[in-house]
Design a protein around this motif. Structure first.
Motif, PDB file in Angstrom:
ATOM      1  N   UNK A 146       0.823  -1.212   0.000  1.00 26.84           N
ATOM      2  CA  UNK A 146       0.000   0.000   0.000  1.00 26.84           C
ATOM      3  C   UNK A 146       0.863   1.270   0.000  1.00 26.84           C
ATOM      4  N   UNK A 147       2.132   1.130   0.390  1.00 26.79           N
ATOM      5  CA  UNK A 147       2.992   2.310   0.555  1.00 26.79           C
ATOM      6  C   UNK A 147       3.212   3.060  -0.760  1.00 26.79           C
ATOM      7  N   UNK A 148       3.414   2.319  -1.855  1.00 26.02           N
ATOM      8  CA  UNK A 148       3.631   2.992  -3.148  1.00 26.02           C
ATOM      9  C   UNK A 148       2.409   3.836  -3.509  1.00 26.02           C
ATOM     10  N   UNK A 149       1.237   3.314  -3.197  1.00 27.34           N
ATOM     11  CA  UNK A 149       0.009   4.059  -3.479  1.00 27.34           C
ATOM     12  C   UNK A 149      -0.101   5.307  -2.619  1.00 27.34           C
ATOM     13  N   UNK A 150       0.294   5.192  -1.340  1.00 23.22           N
ATOM     14  CA  UNK A 150       0.240   6.363  -0.448  1.00 23.22           C
ATOM     15  C   UNK A 150       1.180   7.449  -0.981  1.00 23.22           C
ATOM     16  N   UNK A 151       2.380   7.037  -1.345  1.00 20.93           N
ATOM     17  CA  UNK A 151       3.359   8.003  -1.876  1.00 20.93           C
ATOM     18  C   UNK A 151       2.784   8.701  -3.108  1.00 20.93           C
ATOM     19  N   UNK A 152       2.207   7.917  -3.987  1.00 22.34           N
ATOM     20  CA  UNK A 152       1.704   8.460  -5.242  1.00 22.34           C
ATOM     21  C   UNK A 152       0.515   9.411  -5.012  1.00 22.34           C
ATOM     22  N   UNK A 153      -0.387   8.997  -4.147  1.00 17.05           N
ATOM     23  CA  UNK A 153      -1.578   9.836  -3.931  1.00 17.05           C
ATOM     24  C   UNK A 153      -1.201  11.132  -3.211  1.00 17.05           C
ATOM     25  N   UNK A 154      -0.229  11.056  -2.304  1.00 22.37           N
ATOM     26  CA  UNK A 154       0.207  12.271  -1.611  1.00 22.37           C
ATOM     27  C   UNK A 154       0.927  13.211  -2.570  1.00 22.37           C
ATOM     28  N   UNK A 156       0.383  13.449  -5.787  1.00 24.17           N
ATOM     29  CA  UNK A 156      -0.633  14.062  -6.660  1.00 24.17           C
ATOM     30  C   UNK A 156      -1.380  15.159  -5.913  1.00 24.17           C
ATOM     31  N   UNK A 157      -1.783  14.842  -4.703  1.00 23.51           N
ATOM     32  CA  UNK A 157      -2.589  15.779  -3.927  1.00 23.51           C
ATOM     33  C   UNK A 157      -1.757  16.983  -3.449  1.00 23.51           C
ATOM     34  N   UNK A 158      -0.660  16.687  -2.752  1.00 27.38           N
ATOM     35  CA  UNK A 158       0.074  17.757  -2.067  1.00 27.38           C
ATOM     36  C   UNK A 158       1.032  18.510  -2.992  1.00 27.38           C
ATOM     37  N   UNK A 159       1.757  17.773  -3.826  1.00 28.31           N
ATOM     38  CA  UNK A 159       2.727  18.457  -4.691  1.00 28.31           C
ATOM     39  C   UNK A 159       2.043  19.071  -5.906  1.00 28.31           C
ATOM     40  N   UNK A 160       1.344  18.226  -6.663  1.00 29.56           N
ATOM     41  CA  UNK A 160       0.717  18.754  -7.885  1.00 29.56           C
ATOM     42  C   UNK A 160      -0.485  19.625  -7.568  1.00 29.56           C
ATOM     43  N   UNK A 161      -1.384  19.065  -6.754  1.00 33.02           N
ATOM     44  CA  UNK A 161      -2.665  19.743  -6.523  1.00 33.02           C
ATOM     45  C   UNK A 161      -2.548  21.006  -5.698  1.00 33.02           C
ATOM     46  N   UNK A 162      -1.573  21.063  -4.818  1.00 32.99           N
ATOM     47  CA  UNK A 162      -1.487  22.224  -3.917  1.00 32.99           C
ATOM     48  C   UNK A 162      -0.208  23.041  -4.150  1.00 32.99           C
ATOM     49  N   UNK A 163       0.963  22.439  -3.910  1.00 29.45           N
ATOM     50  CA  UNK A 163       2.197  23.236  -3.918  1.00 29.45           C
ATOM     51  C   UNK A 163       2.501  23.840  -5.289  1.00 29.45           C
ATOM     52  N   UNK A 164       2.493  23.013  -6.332  1.00 28.03           N
ATOM     53  CA  UNK A 164       2.835  23.558  -7.651  1.00 28.03           C
ATOM     54  C   UNK A 164       1.732  24.477  -8.159  1.00 28.03           C
ATOM     55  N   UNK A 165       0.517  24.169  -7.816  1.00 30.82           N
ATOM     56  CA  UNK A 165      -0.606  25.042  -8.179  1.00 30.82           C
ATOM     57  C   UNK A 165      -0.388  26.437  -7.594  1.00 30.82           C
ATOM     58  N   UNK A 166       0.260  26.485  -6.421  1.00 31.16           N
ATOM     59  CA  UNK A 166       0.486  27.765  -5.739  1.00 31.16           C
ATOM     60  C   UNK A 166       1.857  28.355  -6.070  1.00 31.16           C
ATOM     61  N   UNK A 167       2.558  27.795  -7.028  1.00 29.85           N
ATOM     62  CA  UNK A 167       3.797  28.402  -7.494  1.00 29.85           C
ATOM     63  C   UNK A 167       5.060  27.976  -6.781  1.00 29.85           C
TER      64      UNK A 167
END
Ligand SMILES: Cc1cc2nc3c(=O)[nH]c(=O)nc-3n(C[C@H](O)[C@H](O)[C@H](O)COP(=O)(O)O)c2cc1C
Length: 230
Positions: A146-154, A156-167
């Motif tokens: 399950x760990x690979x999935x947790x890494x991937x979903x985090x 997508x959510x935190x890096x792509x969806x939030x941090x990069x979205x905010x510059x």
């Protein structure tokens, strides 16, 4: 708060955000060690303990975005948090992984503070160039698929969806697995199997290994040259 008085323009500022309700938790312990590492690397650290500061993660009318007004004045509380984010070159969020995500208090901090007109919605993003390390403690054992999935979903959510979205210029998700003293796994029938508690030297070894992995993540992040803006 561990803020130094000096205003050396070459010093780098880090905001360490902790999302845990217990000060004796592994999460809080990991956050304290992260603060020490960052300070040793020359950062001025602002420690934001969301629970200790009584942060309310619930969205409210004062802080809900007005899509027709990016200059909307938000609550004084949110503006104070925005200031702390702006002052930071680097942010380290330390949290337990809850349901393959961040705990509600951290999510609510992002919902309310990283808001329209401040964190996004401007041609020149105010958070551009900042870096963030998401240091998540997970109960899953490192060999759990399950760990690979947790890494991937985090990511997508935190890096792509939030941090990069905010510059942000860099966002790293660092997972610290094996955060529980009793290994857990769901079997084929859907039962939660909780193993025996690790004890004695085995437990010390487990926590020492987790400390070591956390140290590597934080030191690598602290050394990132892109933080030097002076
Ligand atoms: C509500 C809740 C949800 C959790 N969800 C997950 C999960 O999705 N994946 C995981 O590996 N661990 C999960 N855990 C285990 C936590 O990550 C683990 O208890 C925590 O990292 C231990 O650190 P602490 O002692 O600082 O709380 C969950 C725990 C709770 C209470």
């Amino acid at each position: 708060m561990t803020q130094h008085d000096s205003h050396d323009s070459h010093a780098r500022n880090a905001l360490v955000v902790v999302a845990h309700h217990r000060t004796d938790s592994l999460t809080a312990h990991t956050a304290r060690r992260a603060v020490a590492r960052l300070e040793a690397a020359g950062y001025r650290v602002d420690l934001l303990d969301l629970h200790a500061e009584g942060f309310d993660p619930r969205m409210n009318e004062a802080d809900q975005p007005d899509w027709s007004n990016r200059e909307k004045p938000y609550s004084a509380e949110v503006h104070a948090h925005m200031r702390r984010v702006l002052d930071a070159d680097a942010i380290v969020a330390v949290f337990p992984v809850y349901w393959q995500s961040v705990p509600a208090i951290l999510k609510g901090w992002i919902d309310r503070v990283w808001t329209y007109g401040f964190a996004y919605g401007r041609s020149k993003p105010r958070l551009a160039g900042k870096r963030i390390l998401w240091l998540g403690l997970a109960g899953a054992t490192s060999d759990d698929p399950v760990v690979a999935g947790i890494q991937s979903i985090l990511e997508t959510n935190l890096s792509e969806g939030i941090a990069y979205y905010c510059g942000f210029s860099r966002s790293t998700v660092a997972l610290l697995t094996d955060a529980e003293e009793r290994p857990q796994r769901v079997d084929a029938e859907g039962n939660l199997r909780v193993g025996d508690a690790v004890a004695g030297t085995a437990r010390e070894k487990q926590y020492a290994e987790l400390d070591e992995r956390a140290r590597e993540f934080v030191e690598k992040f602290a050394a990132d040259e892109s933080a030097v803006s002076a």
